[in-house]
Design an enzyme around this catalytic site. Structure first.
Site, mmCIF file in Angstrom:
data_model
loop_
_atom_site.group_PDB
_atom_site.id
_atom_site.type_symbol
_atom_site.label_atom_id
_atom_site.label_comp_id
_atom_site.label_asym_id
_atom_site.label_seq_id
_atom_site.Cartn_x
_atom_site.Cartn_y
_atom_site.Cartn_z
ATOM 1 N N ARG A 1 -3.168 8.371 16.881
ATOM 2 C CA ARG A 1 -2.308 7.222 17.157
ATOM 3 C C ARG A 1 -1.973 7.105 18.641
ATOM 4 N NH1 ARG A 1 3.100 6.119 13.909
ATOM 5 N NH2 ARG A 1 4.459 5.444 15.567
ATOM 6 N N ARG B 1 5.004 -3.674 17.592
ATOM 7 C CA ARG B 1 5.779 -3.461 16.384
ATOM 8 C C ARG B 1 6.197 -4.823 15.835
ATOM 9 N NH1 ARG B 1 7.469 1.320 14.623
ATOM 10 N NH2 ARG B 1 7.194 2.553 16.498
ATOM 11 N N PHE C 1 -7.079 1.812 5.677
ATOM 12 C CA PHE C 1 -6.328 0.596 5.362
ATOM 13 C C PHE C 1 -6.635 -0.589 6.268
ATOM 14 C CE2 PHE C 1 -3.353 3.612 7.502
ATOM 15 C CZ PHE C 1 -3.227 2.959 8.719
ATOM 16 N N LYS D 1 2.355 4.425 1.478
ATOM 17 C CA LYS D 1 2.514 4.920 2.845
ATOM 18 C C LYS D 1 2.316 6.423 2.779
ATOM 19 C CE LYS D 1 5.502 4.821 6.890
ATOM 20 N NZ LYS D 1 5.046 6.078 7.424
ATOM 21 N N GLU E 1 0.846 -1.197 0.000
ATOM 22 C CA GLU E 1 0.000 0.000 0.000
ATOM 23 C C GLU E 1 0.873 1.236 0.000
ATOM 24 O OE1 GLU E 1 -2.459 -0.447 3.463
ATOM 25 O OE2 GLU E 1 -3.623 -2.048 2.541
#
Ligand code: AMP
Length: 635
Positions: free
Chosen positions: A349, A495, A420, A329, A327
């Site tokens: 976020r 992560r 997304f 960014k 995708e």
């Protein structure tokens, strides 16, 4: 629970380095707490004033804290600052000054945990005119009633910097230790042979093995031991219903894994370790597993790792056929959008509620998302309304902070959200579903429109096609691309390598020179090392982020000196303060966290790319950009 008791635990945590010991200390505190205190300790024990999902901010920086300590202890702000410079910790300063004052007045009053939390909430809720003074007053009052040690941790808690070395992982371990029986296998049991006063269940199959140990007789005497049929062991019950402390099994891995997973799941969906602790205590594993995501309570977002090349990217996230989802960014800011009926909320976020700043997102979601209820994620990007060109994050960040004239901002800096991911649709939580499935669910509910769009998306295993896609993204001014593992689940706050980002080399920063040093020896006529600062948007103040000191040619030094010398406002020894006028573009190796500079960050090996002739200090990069870059390199 008395706050002094919590403080004793903090002291113990601070003086112990071992994480195993720390989690045991914390587990002990959890076990002693009632349900309401547990909810508070879940976040307080790791130095947060509130659970992560709660959009509350103490709004107290060091400067206000200096005032509060001065007021509470009858000292001048200068005295507080002097001591602070020496110890580097306002908590320690508060403890010292309270100690000094106590001998004179003795105002100590018993503080309890619930009232500390209540006060933190009140302080955070104070807004508007005169609120700073009210906040200072309230903190000062709390400090006045505190013992020196209480004052120390109170101050650190208000500053959200507890310094006892406890993070999320440790709190999770402590919850497991506190509310479930400890499980060991035959090997682990040898370490327990000197323990006393435990209620112990041992699998029948291990009877011969354990009774063979040298210390067995004394162990049996000092503890209450029973042998149980392994088939019938239900760990949850053994602890909760029957109060066993230690369970010895042939193989404890499965249970340990299950426990860890259920605590993790509960945290993922609630972002509230206090609630997790309370559920563990009241309802055990089943309760944890049943915890669900609440609409309008944000979930921590999944983060990306970095990848150096397209090949590496595919290696990390490609499936057995080499297939991955790519995708664009987008360089904007991440939003997590919650919708239920006509109500929509937008979270950043960092899980801040930014709904008010983005009425345009709310409107387009209401009009174009065809789901009664959902939680979806995307990147918000700003466009120039005149020519449709991309607007840098810098400008967009103005919208995030704006609290007034919002409509004007909506028109001046219109945005599009590129969606997304979908993590809940029609009440069904999709965290465990593969990315491909989540993307499919997202596509099903999105009607594309001006302010809302699906992210540019390509599923491929073809390297050439992928490179073309990457070039396209860059040509359109995007940051790069994301490569996603199509089979992977959504892992909140993690992560993990389920998605990776591919970008060209490190971005540069535009920074203001605020100080310089006269060189030495041959270079003593030149101003040679330049302290750089970024802009803090809220205050308009410049905050230092590093020093550019090496690698200049003589010509460059001469040219810089000519520029900077007229701007000198103060000289002290070799060092000069400068009127902030010159903006430079700086490249660097890395951004680190550092107390050395006012921004809290330090650029490693900054170097000059060029002087930004047409830029004013106001155009310099913001602290927020530095933070964003710092976060983005954590992959
Ligand atoms: P970074 O902040 O560099 O770690 O990169 C991850 C961030 O990229 C995410 O938090 C999003 O804000 C942003 N992003 C932009 N486009 C996408 C995308 N298509 N998928 C996932 N994240 C994206």
């Amino acid at each position: 629970m008395e706050y002094s008791h919590v403080v004793e635990t903090y002291q113990e945590l601070e003086s112990n380095q071992s994480t195993d010991k720390k989690s045991s200390v914390l587990a002990e505190l959890f076990r002693e707490s009632g349900p309401a205190d547990l909810e508070v300790l879940g976040h307080l024990s790791m130095g947060r004033a509130f659970p992560a999902w709660k959009d509350l901010d103490m709004g107290i920086g060091s400067k206000l804290m200096v005032k509060a300590i001065a007021r509470a202890t009858g000292n001048t702000e200068e005295a507080v600052e002097d001591e602070w410079r020496e110890t580097g910790d306002l908590g320690d300063v508060a403890a010292d000054f309270v100690e000094g004052k106590k001998q004179a007045t003795l105002q100590e009053k018993e503080l309890d945990l619930a009232s500390v939390q209540e006060n933190l909430e009140k302080i955070a809720a104070m807004e508007g005119e005169g609120s700073e003074d009210k906040k200072i007053g309230r903190i000062a009052e709390l400090v006045t009633f505190s013992s020196p040690e209480e004052a120390k941790y109170l101050v650190r808690t208000v500053l959200e910097d507890l310094r006892v070395g406890v993070g999320e992982g440790l709190v999770r371990d402590a919850i497991v230790k506190a509310f479930f029986a400890e499980m060991v296998d035959g090997n682990g049991f040898t370490r327990k042979l000197e323990d006393e006063d435990l209620r112990v269940a041992i699998s029948e199959n291990l009877e011969n093995e354990v009774t063979d140990y040298g210390l067995w007789d004394s162990f049996e005497e000092e503890n209450e031991v029973e042998f149980l049929d392994t088939e019938e062991i239900d760990l949850d019950d053994l602890w909760r219903e029957e109060g066993y402390d230690l369970v010895v099994l042939e193989d404890n891995r499965e249970w340990a894994e299950k426990l860890k997973e259920s605590v993790q799941h509960a945290y993922d969906v609630s972002t509230d370790l206090g609630r997790v602790a309370r559920t563990a205590e009241e309802k055990g594993i089943a309760g944890l597993e049943e915890m669900e995501m609440d609409i309008f309570r944000p979930v921590k977002v999944m983060l990306a790792r970095k990848t150096e090349s397209m090949e590496d990217g595919f290696d990390t996230v490609g499936d057995e056929d080499g297939l991955a989802a790519l995708e664009y960014k987008y360089d904007g800011f991440r939003v997590q959008i919650h919708k239920k009926g006509e109500e929509v909320k937008v979270f950043s976020r960092r899980l801040e509620d930014v709904t008010e700043q983005f009425p345009d997102i709310v409107r387009t979601v209401k009009e174009n998302v065809e789901a009664e209820e959902c939680i979806i994620e995307g990147e918000t990007v700003a466009y120039n309304p005149e020519d449709g060109s991309l607007v840098p994050f810098q400008k967009l960040s103005k919208r995030i902070k704006r609290k007034y004239d919002i409509q004007e901002m909506v028109e001046r800096i219109p945005v599009t959200v590129y969606l997304f991911d979908a993590i809940q649709v029609e009440g069904e939580v999709l965290l465990d579903d593969p990315q491909k499935e989540r993307w499919g669910r997202l596509k099903d509910i999105i009607g594309e429109s001006e302010g809302l769009s699906l992210a540019h998306h390509l599923e491929t295993s073809d390297m050439e096609e992928a490179q073309k896609f990457y070039q396209e993204a860059l040509n359109q001014g995007q940051e790069g691309i994301m490569l996603k593992n199509m089979g992977a689940r959504y892992k909140p706050g993690s992560r993990v390598g389920y998605m990776v980002k591919l970008k060209p080399v490190m971005e540069t920063l535009d920074l203001v020179i605020v100080e310089a040093d006269w060189g030495e020896g041959r270079r003593s006529d030149w101003l040679g090392s330049y302290k750089l600062a970024c802009m803090e948007e809220d205050t308009g103040e410049l905050k230092t982020v590093g020093k550019m000191a090496t690698g200049f040619t003589d010509e460059q030094l001469q040219e810089m000196t000519d520029r900077l010398e007229p701007l000198i406002v103060k000289e002290e020894g070799r060092q000069v303060d400068l009127k902030p006028e010159v903006v430079v573009e700086a490249a660097y190796e890395e951004i680190q966290r550092s107390p050395k500079y006012e921004s809290g960050y330090a650029l490693r090996f900054p170097r000059l790319v060029r002087v930004r002739e047409n830029m004013d200090p106001e155009d310099a990069n913001e602290l927020e950009k530095v933070e964003k870059l710092y976060e983005s390199q954590q992959g």
